[in-house]
Design an enzyme around this catalytic site. Structure first.
Site, short mmCIF file in Angstrom:
data_model
loop_
_atom_site.label_atom_id
_atom_site.label_comp_id
_atom_site.label_asym_id
_atom_site.label_seq_id
_atom_site.Cartn_x
_atom_site.Cartn_y
_atom_site.Cartn_z
N ARG A 29 -7.85 12.03 -5.81
CA ARG A 29 -9.02 11.41 -5.28
C ARG A 29 -10.19 12.40 -4.98
O ARG A 29 -11.38 11.69 -4.95
CB ARG A 29 -8.56 10.62 -3.99
CG ARG A 29 -9.51 9.95 -3.40
CD ARG A 29 -9.15 9.01 -1.89
NE ARG A 29 -8.35 8.22 -2.34
CZ ARG A 29 -7.36 7.69 -2.08
NH1 ARG A 29 -6.90 8.30 -0.90
NH2 ARG A 29 -6.93 6.65 -2.56
N GLU A 87 -0.73 5.26 -7.66
CA GLU A 87 -0.12 6.16 -6.87
C GLU A 87 1.09 6.79 -7.22
O GLU A 87 1.93 6.36 -7.94
CB GLU A 87 0.22 5.50 -5.47
CG GLU A 87 0.23 6.24 -4.30
CD GLU A 87 -0.75 6.54 -3.58
OE1 GLU A 87 -0.72 7.03 -2.49
OE2 GLU A 87 -1.91 5.75 -3.93
N LYS A 119 0.91 -1.21 0.02
CA LYS A 119 -0.05 0.02 0.03
C LYS A 119 0.98 1.35 -0.04
O LYS A 119 1.44 1.85 1.03
CB LYS A 119 -0.84 0.08 1.23
CG LYS A 119 -2.06 1.21 1.17
CD LYS A 119 -2.92 1.06 2.15
CE LYS A 119 -3.75 2.04 2.55
NZ LYS A 119 -2.95 3.49 2.36
#
Length: 193
Positions: free
Chosen positions: A39, A75, A18
């Protein structure tokens, strides 16, 4: 264990780092990057274009250059940085008026709306020249627990700025069956410290 028993029993699972940075959604139209969003929905297309490993054009393999848009999530992060510094560098880059992309990379981990198996999607992203996350596979919940312990001890994904591991159902059919909520997919779970 509860999530596994309730949603993912007898399924092969994918375990990935992550990343700690800034989530980005990319939209490609006819193979060309046309938009990038955070986001929260902020348009950061020009900042995304400066990231050296983020493809501006996808190879002509049929899916990538179809007239339907292709949307990819991933990401923006700082390789070889601590979690805090990675996140700060990525967030700062997206706020700059004249971003350079210096010190940043993009890792892609999902093709939105895909019905393919997870490994198939990861291979497709790699064939489109995206950096992909290290990916482990297992059908044993005890192995996932072991990998989480290794991550907590700094022995798994140790060279990456991470704040946990992500466990995903591998099967495209099961992912479709489990669906998503307004906040997150039912077919994935994050394990943190």
């Amino acid at each position: 264990s509860e999530w596994w028993a309730e949603k993912a029993r007898d399924e092969t699972m994918i375990v990935q780092p992550k990343f700690d940075g800034c989530a980005l959604g990319l939209r490609y139209q006819s193979g060309t990057l046309v938009a990038a969003f955070t986001r929260s929905g902020k348009d950061v297309t020009e900042a995304a274009r400066t990231i050296c490993n983020l493809p501006l054009e996808l190879p002509e393999d049929g899916i990538a250059v179809s007239e339907d848009p292709v949307e990819i999530t991933g990401e923006l992060y700082g390789p070889n940085l601590s979690r805090t510094k990675s996140q700060a560098l990525a967030a700062g880059h997206l706020r700059k008026k004249n971003p350079t992309g210096a010190g940043l990379s993009f890792v892609a981990y999902e093709i939105l709306g895909s019905t393919a198996d997870e490994i198939e999607d990861i291979k497709r992203l790699e064939s489109w020249f995206f950096e992909i996350p290290p990916t482990n596979r297992t059908a044993d919940p005890k192995q996932v627990k072991q990998w989480h312990k290794e991550w907590l001890a700094g022995e798994l994904f140790e060279n990456l700025p991470t704040d946990g591991i992500v466990v995903k159902v591998a099967s495209g059919a099961t992912k479709q069956k489990l669906g998503v909520t307004s906040k997150c997919p039912n077919w994935a779970i994050a394990l943190k410290g």
